[in-house]
Design a protein around this motif. Structure first.
Motif, PDB file in Angstrom:
ATOM      1  N   GLY A 123     -26.689 -19.815 -43.284  1.00 36.65           N
ATOM      2  CA  GLY A 123     -25.929 -20.389 -44.389  1.00 36.65           C
ATOM      3  C   GLY A 123     -24.437 -20.137 -44.285  1.00 36.65           C
ATOM      4  N   LYS A 124     -23.735 -20.433 -45.364  1.00 37.91           N
ATOM      5  CA  LYS A 124     -22.294 -20.211 -45.403  1.00 37.91           C
ATOM      6  C   LYS A 124     -21.996 -18.716 -45.406  1.00 37.91           C
ATOM      7  CE  LYS A 124     -20.804 -24.510 -45.886  1.00 37.91           C
ATOM      8  NZ  LYS A 124     -19.864 -25.165 -44.930  1.00 37.91           N
ATOM      9  N   LEU A 125     -20.874 -18.358 -44.779  1.00 48.42           N
ATOM     10  CA  LEU A 125     -20.476 -16.958 -44.679  1.00 48.42           C
ATOM     11  C   LEU A 125     -20.304 -16.359 -46.069  1.00 48.42           C
ATOM     12  CD1 LEU A 125     -19.682 -14.713 -42.657  1.00 48.42           C
ATOM     13  CD2 LEU A 125     -17.309 -15.461 -42.925  1.00 48.42           C
ATOM     14  N   ARG A 126     -20.916 -15.202 -46.299  1.00 49.32           N
ATOM     15  CA  ARG A 126     -20.836 -14.547 -47.598  1.00 49.32           C
ATOM     16  C   ARG A 126     -20.703 -13.036 -47.405  1.00 49.32           C
ATOM     17  NH1 ARG A 126     -25.856 -15.718 -46.191  1.00 49.32           N
ATOM     18  NH2 ARG A 126     -27.506 -14.171 -46.500  1.00 49.32           N
ATOM     19  N   ARG A 127     -20.238 -12.361 -48.423  1.00 47.21           N
ATOM     20  CA  ARG A 127     -20.057 -10.917 -48.388  1.00 47.21           C
ATOM     21  C   ARG A 127     -20.353 -10.306 -49.748  1.00 47.21           C
ATOM     22  NH1 ARG A 127     -14.290 -12.157 -45.948  1.00 47.21           N
ATOM     23  NH2 ARG A 127     -14.777 -12.437 -43.752  1.00 47.21           N
ATOM     24  N   ASN A 128     -20.568  -8.998 -49.743  1.00 47.28           N
ATOM     25  CA  ASN A 128     -20.730  -8.253 -50.990  1.00 47.28           C
ATOM     26  C   ASN A 128     -20.247  -6.834 -50.738  1.00 47.28           C
ATOM     27  OD1 ASN A 128     -21.491  -7.617 -53.630  1.00 47.28           O
ATOM     28  ND2 ASN A 128     -23.534  -6.957 -52.987  1.00 47.28           N
ATOM     29  N   ILE A 129     -18.936  -6.685 -50.619  1.00 45.21           N
ATOM     30  CA  ILE A 129     -18.371  -5.420 -50.161  1.00 45.21           C
ATOM     31  C   ILE A 129     -18.619  -4.292 -51.158  1.00 45.21           C
ATOM     32  CG2 ILE A 129     -16.616  -6.589 -48.796  1.00 45.21           C
ATOM     33  CD1 ILE A 129     -14.572  -5.833 -50.946  1.00 45.21           C
ATOM     34  N   GLY A 130     -18.655  -3.085 -50.601  1.00 45.10           N
ATOM     35  CA  GLY A 130     -18.831  -1.902 -51.423  1.00 45.10           C
ATOM     36  C   GLY A 130     -20.259  -1.667 -51.851  1.00 45.10           C
ATOM     37  N   GLY A 131     -21.211  -2.224 -51.112  1.00 40.65           N
ATOM     38  CA  GLY A 131     -22.614  -2.124 -51.480  1.00 40.65           C
ATOM     39  C   GLY A 131     -23.206  -0.744 -51.240  1.00 40.65           C
ATOM     40  N   ASP A 132     -24.506  -0.706 -51.088  1.00 40.15           N
ATOM     41  CA  ASP A 132     -25.243   0.555 -50.988  1.00 40.15           C
ATOM     42  C   ASP A 132     -25.119   1.140 -49.584  1.00 40.15           C
ATOM     43  OD1 ASP A 132     -26.861   2.663 -51.621  1.00 40.15           O
ATOM     44  OD2 ASP A 132     -28.734   1.558 -51.296  1.00 40.15           O
ATOM     45  N   SER A 133     -23.928   1.560 -49.253  1.00 36.74           N
ATOM     46  CA  SER A 133     -23.652   2.113 -47.928  1.00 36.74           C
ATOM     47  C   SER A 133     -22.264   2.734 -47.971  1.00 36.74           C
ATOM     48  CB  SER A 133     -23.730   1.019 -46.861  1.00 36.74           C
ATOM     49  OG  SER A 133     -23.610   1.577 -45.573  1.00 36.74           O
ATOM     50  N   LYS A 134     -21.755   3.140 -46.806  1.00 40.66           N
ATOM     51  CA  LYS A 134     -20.403   3.698 -46.777  1.00 40.66           C
ATOM     52  C   LYS A 134     -19.722   3.385 -45.458  1.00 40.66           C
ATOM     53  CE  LYS A 134     -21.071   8.432 -45.017  1.00 40.66           C
ATOM     54  NZ  LYS A 134     -19.921   8.448 -44.092  1.00 40.66           N
ATOM     55  N   LEU A 135     -18.421   3.521 -45.467  1.00 37.88           N
ATOM     56  CA  LEU A 135     -17.614   3.287 -44.277  1.00 37.88           C
ATOM     57  C   LEU A 135     -17.562   4.557 -43.429  1.00 37.88           C
ATOM     58  CD1 LEU A 135     -14.725   1.389 -46.080  1.00 37.88           C
ATOM     59  CD2 LEU A 135     -16.673   0.391 -44.849  1.00 37.88           C
ATOM     60  N   PHE A 136     -17.000   4.453 -42.225  1.00 40.87           N
ATOM     61  CA  PHE A 136     -16.783   5.628 -41.392  1.00 40.87           C
ATOM     62  C   PHE A 136     -15.861   6.608 -42.112  1.00 40.87           C
ATOM     63  CE2 PHE A 136     -17.979   3.121 -37.569  1.00 40.87           C
ATOM     64  CZ  PHE A 136     -18.789   4.066 -36.949  1.00 40.87           C
ATOM     65  N   SER A 137     -16.147   7.890 -41.975  1.00 40.74           N
ATOM     66  CA  SER A 137     -15.249   8.927 -42.471  1.00 40.74           C
ATOM     67  C   SER A 137     -14.792   9.774 -41.284  1.00 40.74           C
ATOM     68  CB  SER A 137     -15.956   9.818 -43.493  1.00 40.74           C
ATOM     69  OG  SER A 137     -16.933  10.639 -42.851  1.00 40.74           O
ATOM     70  N   ARG A 138     -13.765  10.550 -41.495  1.00 42.21           N
ATOM     71  CA  ARG A 138     -13.290  11.445 -40.436  1.00 42.21           C
ATOM     72  C   ARG A 138     -14.359  12.474 -40.078  1.00 42.21           C
ATOM     73  NH1 ARG A 138      -7.992  10.460 -39.493  1.00 42.21           N
ATOM     74  NH2 ARG A 138      -6.891   9.294 -41.120  1.00 42.21           N
ATOM     75  N   ASP A 139     -15.100  12.926 -41.075  1.00 38.87           N
ATOM     76  CA  ASP A 139     -16.173  13.891 -40.815  1.00 38.87           C
ATOM     77  C   ASP A 139     -17.275  13.276 -39.943  1.00 38.87           C
ATOM     78  OD1 ASP A 139     -14.919  15.880 -42.245  1.00 38.87           O
ATOM     79  OD2 ASP A 139     -16.055  15.512 -44.094  1.00 38.87           O
ATOM     80  N   ASP A 140     -17.579  12.001 -40.156  1.00 37.98           N
ATOM     81  CA  ASP A 140     -18.575  11.319 -39.324  1.00 37.98           C
ATOM     82  C   ASP A 140     -18.164  11.351 -37.856  1.00 37.98           C
ATOM     83  OD1 ASP A 140     -19.907  10.661 -41.663  1.00 37.98           O
ATOM     84  OD2 ASP A 140     -19.088   8.624 -41.743  1.00 37.98           O
ATOM     85  N   ILE A 141     -16.919  10.989 -37.611  1.00 32.56           N
ATOM     86  CA  ILE A 141     -16.419  10.934 -36.232  1.00 32.56           C
ATOM     87  C   ILE A 141     -16.458  12.310 -35.592  1.00 32.56           C
ATOM     88  CG2 ILE A 141     -14.457  10.374 -34.766  1.00 32.56           C
ATOM     89  CD1 ILE A 141     -15.717   7.932 -36.038  1.00 32.56           C
ATOM     90  N   ARG A 142     -16.006  13.303 -36.334  1.00 35.48           N
ATOM     91  CA  ARG A 142     -15.997  14.665 -35.792  1.00 35.48           C
ATOM     92  C   ARG A 142     -17.410  15.148 -35.478  1.00 35.48           C
ATOM     93  NH1 ARG A 142     -11.319  15.674 -39.300  1.00 35.48           N
ATOM     94  NH2 ARG A 142     -12.715  16.027 -41.062  1.00 35.48           N
TER      95      ARG A 142
END
Length: 208
Positions: A123-142
């Protein structure tokens, strides 16, 4: 070669990245390549090696860039360092989801360079930002960079605190829409966040 974080990309590179792959038909080739591989290449110990090959197959140059640089050898693909947005008090208010960058972050994408973009069977491109998840953090990378073995950072042997795939999937699910599906994210791979997210992973976590 300069690689730009999305916040700092030049207007020339932004316009070129947005337009060129679709205009000459090569974008579909890259999307189909990513979709067509077996699940084992996208989940588990093979995921790091496969995406390294996918991004850097051509003499340590990125396939998308090789295609673009045949037309203009001064451009480069951007990466999305989502740690910057993670650190915001309200990540969903990031300017990246604006007309100037990737368009609106909720519902059908009707603004920005990908407005009304057709994602085929999804279908057409859609988004729903800020959902049930999280972005990379500095602690994740470390946490990931402290580990020495692939088994310590990939499914099914990694713990949740060091699971690279869990961290990598976070931005996919955070953006939502087609980005949250294993196959449907490929339809958006060259269109902004999927490739930009993977380029950030390649830059931060996968040795050259």
């Amino acid at each position: 070669m300069v690689r730009w974080e999305d916040y700092n990309i030049t207007k020339k590179d932004k316009d070129f990245v947005n337009d060129i792959l679709d205009s000459n038909g090569q974008y579909d080739t890259f999307a189909n390549l990513h979709t067509g591989v077996s699940a084992s290449a996208r989940v588990g110990p093979n995921v790091l090696g496969w995406h390294r090959v996918y991004l850097v197959l051509y003499g340590r140059r990125i396939l998308f860039e090789v295609a673009m640089r045949k037309i203009d050898n001064t451009v480069s693909l951007p990466y999305w360092d989502s740690r910057l947005d993670y650190a915001m008090s309200g990540p969903a208010t990031t300017i990246l989801f604006s007309t100037y960058f990737f368009g609106n972050g909720f519902g059908l994408v009707t603004t920005g360079p990908f407005a009304n973009w057709d994602a085929g069977s999804f279908g057409k491109l859609r988004r729903n930002i800020g959902g049930d998840s999280k972005l990379f953090s500095r602690d994740d990378i470390r946490a990931v960079l402290k580990r020495c073995k692939t088994s310590e950072i990939t499914f099914p042997t990694a713990t949740l605190k060091t699971d690279f795939e869990y961290f990598h999937g976070g931005p996919h699910n955070w953006v939502g829409g087609q980005m949250s599906g294993l196959d449907s994210s490929s339809t958006a791979y060259g269109k902004g966040f999927a490739s930009a997210n993977q380029l950030n992973v390649n830059r931060r976590l996968i040795p050259s």
